[in-house]
Enzyme design. Structure first.
Site: not given
Ligand code: ACO
Length: 389
Positions: A272, A326
């Site tokens: 998140h 979620d």
């Molecule tokens: N699984 C594995 N690695 C992850 C995850 C995950 N779910 N989320 C973040 N990371 C890692 C990324 O790979 C990245 O790693 P790196 O720095 O080594 O490249 C780092 O954490 C930062 O990730 P970002 O995607 O830049 O983080 P951001 O804040 O942009 O993303 C998000 C947040 C979109 C929610 C992300 O965690 C994600 O895609 N999660 C999975 C989808 C999800 O569950 N969405 C629901 C969110 S809650 C809602 O919207 C109601």
């Protein structure tokens, strides 16, 4: 972080590019407060755990939109108004019957919500009565739309709301054609409370951008529904169930994670932008799932989910990646007999409260959103005739 200099008729200014607007405040708000380090979430100063325990969804909606918990008479009036406006015009129902039954219910909801602008086309967004009526209509009709599409796509006629049932029980009745068990209805209502608001997430930002153009509230909600549908936002709850099915058994959770992390695949329901600890809503939803399992029998996928959370902790925890809202919500909805592709529309039923609160707040101190960009494209190209390209 990229920096560049922009030159216009003012002094050159240094602008920093922040992809995804991460950490960039774009408004002031008094609706919802998140402490992503402590894992704390409050609506208008009230903790969500207390609201989920003591309030109803409609009471919480009133709080979010008008800023204070309602008095007994305000709540009665609000509930009565919502009850009176739950029905859909036959034209909306007929329009929905023309939607392809294979289409996603979020697309059906987005189209149906937008269509309300045709039926209630007066755009008097500075008139408090217009605002109250629009709030009532949207809160009342969105659940009916979700339930109607579910029956329509099965080849049935939508059933009418039941005036003797409260908001959440009535929705489950319209969806399943059965009066729900009181525990199921209460758990569902508590889920709606937890999903009702979460500051400037993507769909709420989308709602505020649309609101800032002074368009009608139905367009505001339709644009937010479209944004919520994406798998990186509300759509993740559907993918969590797919993922748990792929993992298959608790003992395979570690292996699944290693493979996914190695191939840079996101683990759905984890991570998140705001929380660096377990999302407080995930903990509450997990407890709701356990309440339902104790009463109606366990879901074998719950053990897979718990194993995945435990195995993810050493692998993703150091990066601040923990279960989000979620992760456990799908297990609750599955136990309530709700099909997987309705999880996100149900999120929308609830989040419409937060979107409307932000619509009102945006209008109270509006400035149209118009960010800038860093142009990286071609400059000064010569146009070539078709035959020379
Ligand atoms: N699984 C594995 N690695 C992850 C995850 C995950 N779910 N989320 C973040 N990371 C890692 C990324 O790979 C990245 O790693 P790196 O720095 O080594 O490249 C780092 O954490 C930062 O990730 P970002 O995607 O830049 O983080 P951001 O804040 O942009 O993303 C998000 C947040 C979109 C929610 C992300 O965690 C994600 O895609 N999660 C999975 C989808 C999800 O569950 N969405 C629901 C969110 S809650 C809602 O919207 C109601």
């Amino acid at each position: 972080m990229e920096e560049f200099k922009i030159e216009n008729n003012q002094e050159p200014t240094s602008i920093e590019l922040r992809p995804g607007l991460e950490g960039v405040p774009v408004t002031q708000s008094s609706i919802c407060d998140i402490d992503g380090i402590k894992g704390d979430l409050k609506y208008r100063g009230y903790s969500i755990a207390e609201l989920a325990q003591k309030s109803s969804f409609l009471e919480t909606t009133f709080l979010l939109i008008w800023g204070n918990l309602p008095t007994a008479s305000q709540l009665r009036e609000f509930e009565n108004q919502i009850q009176m406006h739950r029905r859909l015009s036959f034209r909306v129902r007929d329009m929905m019957k023309c939607f392809p039954e294979s289409g996603h219910p979020m697309d059906a909801l987005q189209s149906s919500a937008a269509s309300l602008g045709l039926f209630y086309s007066r755009r008097a967004i500075d008139d408090p009565k217009y605002i109250y009526d629009a709030v009532v209509r949207l809160i009342a009709k969105i659940p009916t739309m979700v339930a109607a599409f579910q029956l329509i796509r099965k080849g049935q006629d939508p059933i009418q709301p039941r005036d003797d049932l409260p908001y959440s029980a009535n929705f489950l009745y319209m969806l399943t054609e059965k009066e729900p068990d009181p525990l199921a209805a209460r758990v569902f209502d508590r889920c709606l409370i937890l999903h009702a608001e979460h500051s400037l997430n993507a769909s709420t930002f989308s709602a505020r951008v649309t609101a800032s153009t002074l368009t009608d509230p139905y367009a505001v909600i339709a644009s937010a529904v479209g944004t919520l549908a994406g798998p990186l936002h509300g759509g993740a709850n559907e993918d969590v169930i797919k993922m748990l099915q792929e993992v298959q058994t608790p003992d395979l959770a570690g292996k699944y994670l290693d493979k996914a992390i190695k191939s840079k695949q996101k683990i759905m329901g984890f991570g998140h932008r705001e929380y660096k600890v377990k999302d407080p809503r995930a903990s509450l939803l997990q407890s709701f799932a356990e309440e339902l399992f104790a009463r109606f029998g366990k879901d074998e996928m719950y053990d897979v989910a718990k194993a995945l959370e435990a195995e993810a902790s050493p692998r993703l925890g150091p990066k601040g990646i923990y279960p989000n809202v979620d992760f456990y919500s799908g297990l609750v909805y599955r136990k309530l007999g709700i099909p997987r592709d309705l999880f996100t529309p149900i999120f929308a039923i609830s989040r419409v409260a937060g979107w409307l609160a932000h619509w009102r707040e945006q209008l109270s101190a509006n400035r149209i959103f118009r960010p800038t960009q860093i142009y990286k494209g071609e400059k000064d190209r010569n146009w070539e005739p078709l035959e020379d390209r």
